[in-house]
Design an enzyme around this catalytic site. Structure first.
Site, mmCIF file in Angstrom:
data_model
loop_
_atom_site.group_PDB
_atom_site.id
_atom_site.type_symbol
_atom_site.label_atom_id
_atom_site.label_comp_id
_atom_site.label_asym_id
_atom_site.label_seq_id
_atom_site.Cartn_x
_atom_site.Cartn_y
_atom_site.Cartn_z
ATOM 1 N N LYS A 1 0.834 -1.219 0.000
ATOM 2 C CA LYS A 1 0.000 0.000 0.000
ATOM 3 C C LYS A 1 0.868 1.269 0.000
ATOM 4 C CE LYS A 1 -3.945 -2.240 2.204
ATOM 5 N NZ LYS A 1 -3.370 -3.577 2.481
ATOM 6 N N THR B 1 -11.309 -0.855 3.694
ATOM 7 C CA THR B 1 -12.583 -1.424 4.148
ATOM 8 C C THR B 1 -12.843 -1.127 5.627
ATOM 9 O OG1 THR B 1 -11.391 -3.503 4.317
ATOM 10 C CG2 THR B 1 -12.904 -3.284 2.475
#
Ligand code: C5P
Length: 227
Positions: free
Chosen positions: A65, A120
């Site tokens: 990420k 999420t």
């Protein structure tokens, strides 16, 4: 083009040491050929672990990420682009994705860039996901990490060639753990996911190999029905 059914399962090596990770890889043996290495394991073991997995003929999804100024992202991607991993995650905006993509193109690397749209763990609506998805593809990302709930709409909007990877997968009856928006392997395949990332339902199972095989069977059955 969808990968072969058994390669649609990516097992998350969410363990603190290379030793534990290699134990799980050895337990799963020839059943699983694709693994996700995240920050915990990568920061502990670095590229020597990646090389070890590669030596065993495994495919790798490096989930780091990445985000920083475009120049720094480009330099990080330059290093990863020569490791022979299949996928790398960015959690970036337009300029960083463009910089990362130019490095790959310049090096002729087969590395594919996946952007994270919205974590999420944060609440979001589909419009936010869709707009981040559009920005990602316009900037040169090959795919996205997305929830099983968004996959069908993203597949319809962005076409059959983009890579859509679903975490938060739980076979019927499996422990939900801390995941909230979960889907079954069948539902993920039905929605058009390219790959499913599965961690604890396999790694914490009494028999990880049988658990992986059951998920692969569900994937193959769903493909026969829906794909
Ligand atoms: O154990 P479990 O199957 O929940 O693991 C899911 C894996 O997918 C973990 O490695 C987690 O970090 C990762 N992941 C996720 N949700 C995201 C992105 C990655 O669960 N949005």
């Amino acid at each position: 083009m969808l990968p072969p059914a058994h390669e649609q399962l990516i097992v998350a090596l969410d363990v603190p040491t290379g030793k534990e990770a290699l134990q799980l890889v050895s337990t799963l043996n020839t059943t699983v050929s694709f693994y996700k290495v995240g920050m915990q394991l990568y920061f502990a073991e670095g590229n020597s672990f990646i090389k070890e997995l590669k030596n065993q003929g495994k495919k790798i999804f490096l989930d780091l990420k990445i985000n920083d100024i475009p120049e720094t992202v480009a330099k990080a991607v330059e290093v990863v682009s020569s490791l022979g991993v299949e996928y790398l995650t960015l959690f970036s905006g337009k300029a960083q994705i463009e910089a990362a993509r130019s490095v790959i193109t310049k090096n002729g690397s087969a590395l594919k860039l996946l952007n994270v749209t919205v974590l999420t763990s944060e609440s979001s609506d589909f419009l936010a996901v869709e707009s981040r998805a559009k920005l990602s593809f316009d900037a040169g990302a090959h795919g996205l990490i997305c929830s099983g709930f968004e996959t069908q709409a993203l597949r319809e909007k962005f076409g059959k060639d983009v890579v859509l990877i679903n975490p938060g997968i739980r076979p019927l009856g499996a422990d939900v753990n801390d995941q909230v928006r979960i889907v079954t392997p069948k539902k993920a395949i039905q929605s058009g996911a390219t790959h499913l990332v599965v961690g604890r339902p396999i790694s914490q199972s009494a028999n990880p190999r049988l658990a992986a095989e059951a998920i692969q069977r569900e994937i193959a059955d769903a493909r026969a029905l829906f794909v």
